[in-house]
Design an enzyme around this catalytic site. Sequence first.
Site, PDB file in Angstrom:
ATOM      1  N   ALA A   1      29.039 -13.847  29.495  1.00  0.00           N
ATOM      2  CA  ALA A   1      29.331 -12.520  30.048  1.00  0.00           C
ATOM      3  C   ALA A   1      29.163 -12.526  31.566  1.00  0.00           C
ATOM      4  CB  ALA A   1      28.409 -11.475  29.417  1.00  0.00           C
ATOM      5  N   ALA A   2      28.150 -13.241  32.051  1.00  0.00           N
ATOM      6  CA  ALA A   2      27.903 -13.258  33.501  1.00  0.00           C
ATOM      7  C   ALA A   2      29.043 -13.961  34.235  1.00  0.00           C
ATOM      8  CB  ALA A   2      26.565 -13.922  33.798  1.00  0.00           C
TER       9      ALA A   2
ATOM     10  N   GLY B   1      21.497 -17.660  24.855  1.00  0.00           N
ATOM     11  CA  GLY B   1      21.049 -16.280  24.702  1.00  0.00           C
ATOM     12  C   GLY B   1      20.751 -15.580  26.016  1.00  0.00           C
TER      13      GLY B   1
ATOM     14  N   GLY C   1      23.130 -14.844  28.204  1.00  0.00           N
ATOM     15  CA  GLY C   1      24.311 -14.086  28.624  1.00  0.00           C
ATOM     16  C   GLY C   1      25.200 -14.823  29.608  1.00  0.00           C
ATOM     17  N   SER C   2      25.196 -16.164  29.557  1.00  0.00           N
ATOM     18  CA  SER C   2      25.962 -16.893  30.571  1.00  0.00           C
ATOM     19  C   SER C   2      27.458 -16.580  30.488  1.00  0.00           C
ATOM     20  CB  SER C   2      25.705 -18.396  30.482  1.00  0.00           C
ATOM     21  OG  SER C   2      26.575 -19.006  29.594  1.00  0.00           O
TER      22      SER C   2
ATOM     23  N   PRO D   1      21.579 -21.173  31.780  1.00  0.00           N
ATOM     24  CA  PRO D   1      21.923 -22.179  30.768  1.00  0.00           C
ATOM     25  C   PRO D   1      22.951 -21.638  29.767  1.00  0.00           C
ATOM     26  CG  PRO D   1      19.558 -21.677  30.722  1.00  0.00           C
ATOM     27  CD  PRO D   1      20.171 -20.780  31.743  1.00  0.00           C
ATOM     28  N   VAL D   2      23.870 -22.501  29.352  1.00  0.00           N
ATOM     29  CA  VAL D   2      24.967 -22.083  28.468  1.00  0.00           C
ATOM     30  C   VAL D   2      24.478 -21.997  27.016  1.00  0.00           C
ATOM     31  CG1 VAL D   2      27.259 -22.787  27.642  1.00  0.00           C
ATOM     32  CG2 VAL D   2      26.626 -23.179  30.002  1.00  0.00           C
TER      33      VAL D   2
ATOM     34  N   ASP E   1      26.172  -7.686  25.667  1.00  0.00           N
ATOM     35  CA  ASP E   1      26.026  -8.647  26.776  1.00  0.00           C
ATOM     36  C   ASP E   1      26.833  -8.214  27.997  1.00  0.00           C
ATOM     37  OD1 ASP E   1      24.564 -10.152  25.000  1.00  0.00           O
ATOM     38  OD2 ASP E   1      25.540 -12.047  25.497  1.00  0.00           O
TER      39      ASP E   1
HETATM   40  O1  PMV Z   1      24.653 -13.728  23.501  1.00  0.00           O
HETATM   41  P1  PMV Z   1      23.372 -13.818  22.747  1.00  0.00           P
HETATM   42  O2  PMV Z   1      23.120 -15.156  22.162  1.00  0.00           O
HETATM   43  O3  PMV Z   1      22.230 -13.217  23.488  1.00  0.00           O
HETATM   44  O4  PMV Z   1      23.503 -12.937  21.410  1.00  0.00           O
HETATM   45  C1  PMV Z   1      24.070 -11.720  21.367  1.00  0.00           C
HETATM   46  C2  PMV Z   1      23.354 -10.852  20.412  1.00  0.00           C
HETATM   47  C3  PMV Z   1      23.934 -10.684  19.029  1.00  0.00           C
HETATM   48  O5  PMV Z   1      23.451  -9.443  18.558  1.00  0.00           O
HETATM   49  C4  PMV Z   1      23.439 -11.792  18.116  1.00  0.00           C
HETATM   50  C5  PMV Z   1      25.464 -10.686  19.011  1.00  0.00           C
HETATM   51  C6  PMV Z   1      26.087  -9.477  19.663  1.00  0.00           C
HETATM   52  O6  PMV Z   1      27.298  -9.533  19.924  1.00  0.00           O
HETATM   53  O7  PMV Z   1      25.416  -8.456  19.883  1.00  0.00           O
END
Ligand code: PMV
Length: 325
Positions: free
Chosen positions: A110-111, A105, A107-108, A101-102, A152
């Site tokens: 980055a993936a 949290g 990591g979509s 899911p976008v 991520d």
């Molecule tokens: O991508 P997310 O939503 O899992 O968040 C990343 C985690 C943060 O610490 C909030 C941001 C970061 O760049 O590390």
Amino acid sequence: MPQFSAHAPGKIILFGEHAVVHGQPAIAVPITQVRVTATVTPDIRGKAGTVRIQALDVDLDARLDELDRDHPLAAAVEGVAATLGISRIPACTLRVTSTIPVASGLGSGAAVSVAVVRALAGFLGQPLADEQVSAIAFEIEKIHHGTPSGIDNTVVTYAQPVYFIKKSAAARAQPRGAALIETFTIAKPFTIVVGDTGIASPTRQTVGDVRAGWGADPGHYETLFAAVGSLTKSARQAIESGHPQRLGPLMDENHALLGEMGVSSPELDHLVSAAREAGALGAKLSGGGRGGNMIALAPPEQADQIASALRSSGAARTIVARIER
Ligand code: PMV
């Protein structure tokens, strides 16, 4: 050039989100139940340099030259071409599909970057080293998040649990990378239930708000960041020494500190309480916050019951993940 495919997993942050942006350690693990697949297929009749991009999950079907230069997929393609010193990519179609899911949290972003970079480099016959893949994905994370820590792209690239510390701006100027990245042993597997609030919450916003809070009251925020950092160190010890049950109270404390930073929400708090009431040993939000996911440490035999309690309490979806090496 034959067709080439690559996958990249999702991820969750177990401890240390937000504080990691300010120099504290964080722990993240891959989640292989969800993933992105990128496939590059040659267009035998196409003109060199014509790259068609299809990401039908997000209604995208366009030529590379029709996308803005800072579109994440365009940036991924350009990042590979620049790294490999290729000025014209042979005509091809890049297809991206995802079960992650976008903006939640997992990591979509980055993936997608990691899968696309690997698929394209593989298609071009010049696979990249993990460090190069992660470095390109990090540049794209900046488009998504503004000032990402880099955790991520790291966990998604290496697909292993990571203990991560972002380096200071001065240290980043040194040649040895932007972060201290350590993989570590999971002495005893443990079970995490992920509950999605179903609320999309851009990480850029919460990271910016935490930065603003820190700017307005640095002393208070630095105390919060340091407290999270010390929980993260204790969590690593618990995981490495084979006492994952100790993570429960550490998660509860981490959640309270994230609440003080202003990145929880009524929906996250509600799911965190529901998980604890259903037998979780501890629970916290995971990732950027204000929406997205929460995670709960589950006695393995109670994981399904906790997942179902989360869905009854409004979770849009749940994932039960066994965390192991
Ligand atoms: O991508 P997310 O939503 O899992 O968040 C990343 C985690 C943060 O610490 C909030 C941001 C970061 O760049 O590390």
